[in-house]
Design a protein around this motif. Structure first.
Motif, PDB file in Angstrom:
ATOM      1  N   CYS A  71      13.578  -2.365 -10.248  1.00 49.95           N
ATOM      2  CA  CYS A  71      13.791  -2.785  -8.932  1.00 49.95           C
ATOM      3  C   CYS A  71      14.621  -3.904  -8.767  1.00 49.95           C
ATOM      4  CB  CYS A  71      12.298  -3.211  -8.284  1.00 49.95           C
ATOM      5  SG  CYS A  71      12.591  -3.621  -6.652  1.00 49.95           S
TER       6      CYS A  71
ATOM      7  N   ASN B 207      14.886  -6.009  -6.625  1.00 47.68           N
ATOM      8  CA  ASN B 207      14.097  -7.306  -5.711  1.00 47.68           C
ATOM      9  C   ASN B 207      13.291  -7.952  -6.509  1.00 47.68           C
ATOM     10  OD1 ASN B 207      15.290  -6.450  -3.361  1.00 47.68           O
ATOM     11  ND2 ASN B 207      13.885  -5.253  -2.650  1.00 47.68           N
TER      12      ASN B 207
ATOM     13  N   CYS C  98      10.056  -9.485  -5.299  1.00 43.23           N
ATOM     14  CA  CYS C  98       8.842  -9.987  -4.385  1.00 43.23           C
ATOM     15  C   CYS C  98       7.983 -10.816  -5.251  1.00 43.23           C
ATOM     16  CB  CYS C  98       8.396  -8.697  -3.717  1.00 43.23           C
ATOM     17  SG  CYS C  98       9.333  -7.459  -2.770  1.00 43.23           S
TER      18      CYS C  98
ATOM     19  N   CYS D  95       4.720  -8.819  -7.002  1.00 39.77           N
ATOM     20  CA  CYS D  95       4.818  -7.612  -7.413  1.00 39.77           C
ATOM     21  C   CYS D  95       5.185  -7.822  -8.886  1.00 39.77           C
ATOM     22  CB  CYS D  95       5.850  -6.988  -6.825  1.00 39.77           C
ATOM     23  SG  CYS D  95       6.183  -5.389  -7.369  1.00 39.77           S
TER      24      CYS D  95
ATOM     25  N   ARG E 179       8.758  -6.768 -10.046  1.00 38.66           N
ATOM     26  CA  ARG E 179       9.837  -7.601  -9.477  1.00 38.66           C
ATOM     27  C   ARG E 179      10.837  -8.023 -10.862  1.00 38.66           C
ATOM     28  NH1 ARG E 179       9.543 -13.242 -10.041  1.00 38.66           N
ATOM     29  NH2 ARG E 179       9.869 -13.648  -8.063  1.00 38.66           N
TER      30      ARG E 179
HETATM   31  S1  SF4 Z   1       7.404  -4.687  -3.771  1.00 42.51           S
HETATM   32 FE1  SF4 Z   1       8.014  -4.567  -6.051  1.00 42.51          FE
HETATM   33  S2  SF4 Z   1       8.915  -2.650  -6.450  1.00 42.51           S
HETATM   34 FE2  SF4 Z   1       8.669  -3.081  -4.269  1.00 42.51          FE
HETATM   35  S3  SF4 Z   1      10.586  -3.995  -3.701  1.00 42.51           S
HETATM   36 FE3  SF4 Z   1       9.277  -5.476  -4.000  1.00 42.51          FE
HETATM   37  S4  SF4 Z   1       9.613  -6.266  -6.217  1.00 42.51           S
HETATM   38 FE4  SF4 Z   1      10.544  -4.081  -5.757  1.00 42.51          FE
END
Ligand code: SF4
Length: 361
Positions: A68, A70, A72, A75, A78
């Motif tokens: 990923c 991102n 978050c 998560c 992440r």
């Molecule tokens: S929730 Fe986790 S897997 Fe989904 S976008 Fe956010 S960091 Fe990525």
């Protein structure tokens, strides 16, 4: 709220199919006294049974890439978590997993990924569209796709490749909280995913997380926003702290908060699909969630295939507890049955027809 009488008035109102106000939704969400809780869950079950009888739908989960871009805060997957479990399944593995889930008796294949940079890379999502097409060629059950956010122009192509459902959870509809949970992500772009999916004739799922710093009013507001969006499936899942993330030492909410939210969702959204996720408490959490008004069992994962769950990456997976066979045993004890596949396919087709596009199941 002034106790039992007020609760009864609101429950009666929802039983009569009347729209609840934000204050009434919030009042129901605040119920914690045991007799009122019983009445709330009883009413939610009655509403569910009115529309769906004692049948539930089972969703198979294929988390095919845990990479990923991102970060978050909540998560495990992440970008900054160097201790995360990272994998990308090959085409052959994705087909094999999807086919074996279909053979085991699920009603839907949920293809999920993080925002994998290899797929979110500017080649117009060719790889993602190819994966969907490949799975659609291999299975006859509906397909849900949870790929993160994608540009508007991709939705028609995803539909044409075989996607029936598009899932993308906002997690909260409080913009300040969203910024903390999903740093550097665009609230409106994410919310638009559901609208764009439905404009392309897909069914859509929206969801919130419980216990991430939201107030009771925020939860009530989310339930109303989901009503306004007119999505077809709505979920609430408890936050489970993940190691090596910024929220690792946050105190989660008690599970009763999730159960009450599910019940209130059922009252406000009587005809929608509402999942009971195995990702939070595993199989032992199934009965309380179905009793609260849920009618879909999500995150069924075949054992020993090297697949991860989202909220808890190992829970009940490799011992086979999250297989259809094991789930069916639990359902029998609860007086609930797996719906015939034809029921589900008919429902998906009918709902898509209503959205003006029924040609792509
Ligand atoms: S929730 Fe986790 S897997 Fe989904 S976008 Fe956010 S960091 Fe990525």
């Amino acid at each position: 709220m002034n106790g039992d009488t007020d609760t009864e008035i609101i429950l009666q109102k929802s039983l009569e199919g009347k729209q609840l106000t934000l204050q009434e939704i919030e009042a129901l969400l605040s119920i914690r006294e045991s007799r009122s809780l019983d009445r709330l869950f009883q009413t939610a079950r009655a509403v569910k049974e009115r529309h769906f009888g004692n049948k539930v739908f089972l969703y198979g989960f294929v988390y095919f890439s845990t990479h990923c871009r991102n970060n978050c805060s909540f998560c495990f997957y992440r970008r900054s978590n160097s201790e995360s479990v990272r994998y990308r399944k090959t085409d052959e593995e994705i087909i094999e997993l999807s086919s074996s889930l279909q053979d085991s008796g699920v009603h839907l294949i949920d293809l999920t990924m993080g925002e994998d940079p290899i797929i979110h890379n500017g080649d117009h999502y060719r790889r993602l569209i190819d994966i969907v097409q490949m799975v659609d060629d291999a299975v006859d059950v509906p397909i849900m796709l949870s790929p993160g956010v994608v540009p508007r122009e991709i939705f028609d192509q995803l539909r044409d490749a075989g996607v029936d459902w598009f899932a993308c959870y906002q997690e909260t509809h409080n913009r300040n909280l969203f910024r903390r949970l999903r740093p550097n992500q665009d609230y409106d772009f994410r919310l638009s995913q559901k609208k764009w999916a439905m404009e392309s004739g897909l069914l859509a799922e929206e969801g919130i997380m419980i216990g991430v710093g939201e107030s009771q009013r925020d939860r009530a507001h989310s339930i109303e926003v989901m009503k306004g969006l007119q999505v077809d499936q709505i979920r609430a899942m408890s936050f489970v702290p993940q190691n090596n993330t910024p929220m690792a030492s946050d105190t989660p909410s008690p599970f009763i908060d999730e159960l009450v939210t599910l019940a209130v969702m059922r009252l406000v959204h009587p005809t929608k699909l509402i999942p009971a996720s195995l990702d939070i408490e595993g199989v032992k959490g199934l009965s309380s969630r179905l009793d609260a008004g849920a009618n879909v069992v999500t995150s069924i994962i075949p054992p020993q295939k090297g697949l991860a769950g989202v909220a808890q990456h190992e829970l009940d997976i490799d011992d086979g507890s999250r297989s259809v066979e094991q789930i069916e045993d639990s359902l029998e004890d609860l007086g609930v049955i797996r719906a015939p596949l034809s029921d589900y396919i008919g429902l998906v087709q009918d709902w898509k027809d209503v959205k003006g596009n029924g040609a792509n199941s």
